[in-house]
Design a protein around this motif. Structure first.
Motif, short mmCIF file in Angstrom:
data_model
loop_
_atom_site.label_atom_id
_atom_site.label_comp_id
_atom_site.label_asym_id
_atom_site.label_seq_id
_atom_site.Cartn_x
_atom_site.Cartn_y
_atom_site.Cartn_z
N ILE A 271 68.01 41.10 37.04
CA ILE A 271 67.40 41.49 38.31
C ILE A 271 65.96 41.01 38.28
N LEU A 272 65.41 40.76 39.45
CA LEU A 272 64.06 40.20 39.56
C LEU A 272 63.14 41.20 40.29
N MET A 273 61.95 41.40 39.76
CA MET A 273 60.96 42.27 40.40
C MET A 273 59.67 41.48 40.64
N GLU A 274 59.08 41.69 41.81
CA GLU A 274 57.75 41.14 42.09
C GLU A 274 56.79 42.30 42.27
N LEU A 275 55.78 42.36 41.41
CA LEU A 275 54.77 43.41 41.50
C LEU A 275 53.53 42.83 42.17
N GLN A 276 53.19 43.35 43.33
CA GLN A 276 51.99 42.87 44.04
C GLN A 276 50.77 43.61 43.49
N THR A 277 49.96 42.87 42.76
CA THR A 277 48.85 43.49 42.05
C THR A 277 47.59 42.65 42.23
N TYR A 278 46.56 42.91 41.42
CA TYR A 278 45.28 42.22 41.59
C TYR A 278 44.48 42.32 40.30
N ARG A 279 43.85 41.22 39.90
CA ARG A 279 42.98 41.26 38.73
C ARG A 279 41.53 41.26 39.19
N TYR A 280 40.72 42.11 38.57
CA TYR A 280 39.32 42.21 38.95
C TYR A 280 38.48 41.10 38.33
N HIS A 281 38.81 40.72 37.11
CA HIS A 281 38.10 39.61 36.46
C HIS A 281 38.67 38.28 36.95
N GLY A 282 38.03 37.20 36.55
CA GLY A 282 38.56 35.88 36.82
C GLY A 282 39.81 35.63 35.99
N HIS A 283 40.36 34.42 36.13
CA HIS A 283 41.58 34.09 35.38
C HIS A 283 41.38 34.32 33.89
N GLU B 192 33.40 40.54 48.27
CA GLU B 192 33.83 41.58 49.22
C GLU B 192 35.33 41.84 49.10
N GLU B 193 36.10 40.77 48.88
CA GLU B 193 37.55 40.95 48.71
C GLU B 193 37.85 41.79 47.48
N ILE B 194 37.18 41.48 46.38
CA ILE B 194 37.39 42.23 45.14
C ILE B 194 37.00 43.69 45.34
N GLN B 195 35.86 43.93 46.00
CA GLN B 195 35.39 45.29 46.21
C GLN B 195 36.32 46.08 47.12
N GLU B 196 36.90 45.40 48.10
CA GLU B 196 37.84 46.08 49.00
C GLU B 196 39.07 46.57 48.25
N VAL B 197 39.59 45.72 47.35
CA VAL B 197 40.74 46.16 46.56
C VAL B 197 40.35 47.33 45.67
N ARG B 198 39.19 47.25 45.04
CA ARG B 198 38.71 48.35 44.19
C ARG B 198 38.63 49.67 44.96
N SER B 199 38.13 49.59 46.19
CA SER B 199 37.88 50.82 46.95
C SER B 199 39.14 51.38 47.60
N LYS B 200 40.13 50.51 47.88
CA LYS B 200 41.31 50.97 48.63
C LYS B 200 42.58 51.09 47.79
N SER B 201 42.67 50.29 46.71
CA SER B 201 43.96 50.22 46.00
C SER B 201 43.86 50.39 44.50
N ASP B 202 42.72 50.82 43.97
CA ASP B 202 42.58 50.90 42.52
C ASP B 202 43.64 51.82 41.92
N PRO B 203 44.39 51.36 40.92
CA PRO B 203 45.51 52.17 40.38
C PRO B 203 45.06 53.47 39.72
N ILE B 204 43.90 53.46 39.06
CA ILE B 204 43.42 54.67 38.39
C ILE B 204 42.94 55.68 39.42
N SER B 205 42.20 55.21 40.42
CA SER B 205 41.71 56.11 41.47
C SER B 205 42.86 56.73 42.25
#
Length: 401
Positions: free
Chosen positions: A291-303, A316-329
């Motif tokens: 079975i195949l899973m796609e996890l939509q996620t985001y890295r805060y650091h560069g590659h 601003e894009e990075i900060q928006e993810v931090r403020s709206k979707s951070d997994p720990i928060s």
């Protein structure tokens, strides 16, 4: 003379507890006791989670997830540990204590923790080179990981693997060649099926590797042989500095298996990842094949540490993810709003995690490097000692298993 004693006693019981803080002051024979009582903590709660997008599946994971207080605290501690560990690695790299390749995992913690809580420790896992988080969830210690990053003898691969090549029991790295771990993971799944041990293999890769030909070859073989393999694409939106829209004609990675069922989910929600992984694991164990899973996620650091990460995306894009979707928060807010933990309790975990990271960093910078005599050891498993040719024919080194 008058004697003054002051002290604090913290009493806490894990579930349905009443946390009491007693402050006592003794002056001569006089004792003053004051008590502060918190409300009972909720032992467990049920949360709504986002619906998964499905491919060739009639039904998907549940839309609700049950979280106990103990689970929530453990998930929080593990994700915080990964986050703080990666931030410390960033610091040590900039101080030139860590050298070479270094790919950090902060932002994607819910993927590693959610996957691990959806499978068993006896199951198998293999990933690419962004591997520090998985090394921890698979049983490695912060101390071993940090020492490996600095190339020291106490590292989890004895200082010879570095950032990209860490291993524990049932964890096969840490692989540096893009996409190469996918056929290896299918091989592990083949072993599971051959042995009939009801174990599965989780095989991870990123969106940047998703166009590799060897991945599609592996899909075909795994499907033909109905291997118990969960293929997981951690889609963090960028392959190195290239956005998924510029790299892939189809960004529906969960459908890329074609004949293999797939699901796409929120990789920033640890509960969503956990429930989807449980669903996928049951699919594999029941003999239905991969079975195949796609996890939509985001890295805060560069590659990697050589990539500042802001030339192809905005701050601003990075900060928006931090403020709206951070997994720990997200997990923290759920627990606090449902009275499953107190702010003070979570802060105490933060303090303990920071201390663990600092102690590990201290070890990683003072532990000796492996001696030259260890250079060729562990080429083979459980073999008698053998000679290995050095950089020229007349230099001989010894290899011990």
């Amino acid at each position: 003379d008058r004697v003054l004693l002051t002290g604090v006693i913290n009493i806490s019981v894990p579930v349905r507890s009443v946390c009491v803080c007693l402050c006592f002051h003794v002056t001569g024979a006089r004792v003053v006791v004051s008590a502060r009582t918190y409300a009972d903590f909720t032992p467990q709660a049920t949360f709504d989670i986002k619906k998964c997008d499905l491919h060739k599946l009639e039904e998907g994971p549940p839309l609700q997830a049950v979280l106990t207080r103990e689970e929530g605290l453990q998930y929080y501690r593990t994700m915080q540990t990964i986050r703080r560990m990666e931030l410390k690695a960033d610091q040590l790299y900039k101080q030139k204590i860590i050298r070479g390749f270094c790919h950090l995992y902060d932002g994607q913690e819910a993927c590693a923790v959610g996957i691990e809580t959806g499978i068993n420790l006896s199951d198998h896992l293999i990933t690419a080179y962004r591997a520090h988080g998985y090394t921890l969830t698979r049983g490695g210690t912060v101390r071993e990981i940090m020492a490996e990053l600095t190339g020291r003898r106490g590292g989890i691969a004895k200082g010879k693997g570095g950032s990209m090549h860490m291993y524990t029991k049932h964890f096969y790295g840490g692989n540096g060649i893009v996409g190469a771990q996918v056929p290896l993971g299918a091989g592990v799944a083949l072993a599971c099926k051959y042995l009939g041990n009801n174990e599965i293999c989780v095989c991870l890769y990123g969106d940047g590797a998703a166009n590799q030909g060897q991945i599609f070859e592996t899909y075909n073989m795994a499907s033909l042989w109905k291997l118990p393999c969960i293929f997981i694409c951690e889609n963090n939106k960028y392959g190195m500095g290239t956005s998924v829209e510029r790299a892939a004609a189809s960004t529906d990675y969960y459908k890329r298996g074609d004949f293999i069922p797939g699901l796409r989910l929120d990789g920033m929600d640890v509960l969503c990842v956990r429930e989807a992984t449980k669903f996928a694991a049951e699919h594999c164990r029941s003999g239905k094949g991969p079975i195949l899973m796609e996890l939509q996620t985001y890295r805060y650091h560069g590659h990697s540490m050589s990539d500042p990460g802001v030339s192809y995306r905005t701050r601003e894009e990075i900060q928006e993810v931090r403020s709206k979707s951070d997994p720990i928060s997200m997990l923290k807010d759920r627990m606090l709003s449902n009275n499953m933990a107190s702010v003070e309790e979570l802060k105490e975990i933060d303090v303990e995690v920071r201390k663990e990271i600092e102690d590990a960093a201290q070890f990683a910078t003072t532990d000796p490097e492996p001696p030259l005599d260890d250079l060729c050891n562990h080429i083979f498993y459980n073999d008698p000692p053998m000679e290995v040719r050095g950089t020229n024919p007349w230099t001989k080194l010894k290899s011990v298993s």
